[in-house]
Motif scaffolding. Sequence first.
Motif, PDB file in Angstrom:
ATOM      1  N   ARG A 263     -45.398  -1.349 -15.121  1.00 47.90           N
ATOM      2  CA  ARG A 263     -45.700  -2.648 -14.539  1.00 47.90           C
ATOM      3  C   ARG A 263     -47.199  -2.880 -14.372  1.00 47.90           C
ATOM      4  O   ARG A 263     -47.682  -3.999 -14.580  1.00 47.90           O
ATOM      5  N   ARG A 264     -47.958  -1.869 -14.049  1.00 45.32           N
ATOM      6  CA  ARG A 264     -49.362  -2.066 -13.708  1.00 45.32           C
ATOM      7  C   ARG A 264     -50.283  -2.082 -14.925  1.00 45.32           C
ATOM      8  O   ARG A 264     -51.332  -2.726 -14.888  1.00 45.32           O
ATOM      9  N   TYR A 265     -49.917  -1.387 -15.994  1.00 46.20           N
ATOM     10  CA  TYR A 265     -50.860  -1.247 -17.096  1.00 46.20           C
ATOM     11  C   TYR A 265     -50.350  -1.846 -18.414  1.00 46.20           C
ATOM     12  O   TYR A 265     -50.747  -2.945 -18.768  1.00 46.20           O
ATOM     13  N   PRO A 266     -49.494  -1.135 -19.166  1.00 43.93           N
ATOM     14  CA  PRO A 266     -49.169  -1.646 -20.513  1.00 43.93           C
ATOM     15  C   PRO A 266     -48.451  -2.991 -20.513  1.00 43.93           C
ATOM     16  O   PRO A 266     -48.680  -3.809 -21.401  1.00 43.93           O
ATOM     17  N   LEU A 267     -47.607  -3.245 -19.522  1.00 48.39           N
ATOM     18  CA  LEU A 267     -46.863  -4.496 -19.511  1.00 48.39           C
ATOM     19  C   LEU A 267     -47.801  -5.684 -19.302  1.00 48.39           C
ATOM     20  O   LEU A 267     -47.600  -6.750 -19.882  1.00 48.39           O
ATOM     21  N   ARG A 268     -48.833  -5.480 -18.491  1.00 40.35           N
ATOM     22  CA  ARG A 268     -49.784  -6.571 -18.259  1.00 40.35           C
ATOM     23  C   ARG A 268     -50.547  -6.913 -19.529  1.00 40.35           C
ATOM     24  O   ARG A 268     -50.782  -8.075 -19.839  1.00 40.35           O
ATOM     25  N   VAL A 269     -50.934  -5.878 -20.287  1.00 43.74           N
ATOM     26  CA  VAL A 269     -51.641  -6.121 -21.541  1.00 43.74           C
ATOM     27  C   VAL A 269     -50.713  -6.751 -22.567  1.00 43.74           C
ATOM     28  O   VAL A 269     -51.109  -7.611 -23.362  1.00 43.74           O
ATOM     29  N   ALA A 270     -49.444  -6.355 -22.553  1.00 42.99           N
ATOM     30  CA  ALA A 270     -48.477  -6.901 -23.504  1.00 42.99           C
ATOM     31  C   ALA A 270     -48.167  -8.365 -23.240  1.00 42.99           C
ATOM     32  O   ALA A 270     -47.558  -9.026 -24.090  1.00 42.99           O
ATOM     33  N   LEU A 271     -48.568  -8.874 -22.074  1.00 43.72           N
ATOM     34  CA  LEU A 271     -48.362 -10.296 -21.782  1.00 43.72           C
ATOM     35  C   LEU A 271     -49.320 -11.198 -22.548  1.00 43.72           C
ATOM     36  O   LEU A 271     -49.108 -12.415 -22.603  1.00 43.72           O
ATOM     37  N   ASN A 272     -50.379 -10.624 -23.115  1.00 35.84           N
ATOM     38  CA  ASN A 272     -51.369 -11.439 -23.820  1.00 35.84           C
ATOM     39  C   ASN A 272     -50.771 -12.349 -24.886  1.00 35.84           C
ATOM     40  O   ASN A 272     -51.162 -13.515 -25.001  1.00 35.84           O
ATOM     41  N   PRO A 273     -49.830 -11.860 -25.713  1.00 31.59           N
ATOM     42  CA  PRO A 273     -49.263 -12.771 -26.724  1.00 31.59           C
ATOM     43  C   PRO A 273     -48.554 -13.975 -26.119  1.00 31.59           C
ATOM     44  O   PRO A 273     -48.584 -15.061 -26.700  1.00 31.59           O
ATOM     45  N   PHE A 274     -47.898 -13.792 -24.958  1.00 28.06           N
ATOM     46  CA  PHE A 274     -47.244 -14.928 -24.320  1.00 28.06           C
ATOM     47  C   PHE A 274     -48.266 -15.988 -23.936  1.00 28.06           C
ATOM     48  O   PHE A 274     -48.058 -17.184 -24.140  1.00 28.06           O
TER      49      PHE A 274
END
Length: 331
Positions: free
Chosen positions: A242-253
């Motif tokens: 929740r704190r790291y990779p998921l936040r970066v993966a939100l960029n495409p959205f």
Amino acid sequence: MVRFLGRRAVYMAATLLAISLVVFVIVSLPPGDFVTALEARYAVQGQRLTLAEVADLRVRYGLDGNILQQYWHWFTQIVLHGDLGMSFEHQKPVREVIGSRLGATLGISVITLLVSWGIAFPIGVYSAVRQRSVGDYAVTTVGFLGLATPNFLIALIFIYFSVSWFGSVPSGLCSPEWCDASWNLGKLLDLFGHLWIPMIVIGTAGVAGLVRIIRNNLLDELHRPYVTAARARGVPERQLLRRYPLRVALNPFVSTIGWVLPLLLVGDIVVGQILGLPTLGPILLGALKSQDMYLAGSIIMVLSVVTVIGTLISDMLLGWLDPRIRLGHQR
């Protein structure tokens, strides 16, 4: 930030000026014009227009000048007066024609977008976290099928089963007995009864594409060294995700806002035509077919304005979401 917004405003104005010229020229490229199409329509009905009537119609619709003169008149009316011109086909101001379809278009598209994001995000995260599991393979297979199947084909399949099972063709957003009725609970329920079909048809490819994007980006982040180091420090898996990779993966959205916003306005043209939806898509298609250049050009210009504004919003949100992105110049 102020300097960034100032530069972007200048770039946006120059971009829209170039787009307006290109759009108007492209819309005017087909042989003839609206009066020519009108002559052909009368000829099919066994009627003919005299040369004097044709000349009067060209003067009336402002088609007696060359393309650059017509463009300058249209552009100056928009800039100085906010007037999008008159629709030749509908004999109404373009603003009224667009406004009559804008509510239904936004309603269908916004609901479809929110549902698509709500479905795609958890499925994409599950598929990335459970890589090479049975669920991941199932999601990947369905995703490829969704991307490979055109929306209009899904619409035709819905129509086929609707006729076969219920003996009726799904069309529009309301039943005939509710279309002219005032809003109440019955009309709202009838709307939801019709809304789910275009929502599924239009949202299928979007959900499949977003699932692939979130899965691939999250997989890429999960194999980064900082994730491995966080696991070595004993950070719980859910907190780490929740704190790291998921936040970066939100960029495409966030980065898709620039092209999602115009889609919210125009919708799916072919699907709207097949399902008889009161959206801007069929209006744009009809304007291009009848060479109603003021209506077609104005709709495309509205989409262009929304696109550049959406791109600006995407840049600002990306700068806030991802600290690695800076909107200003580095010193």
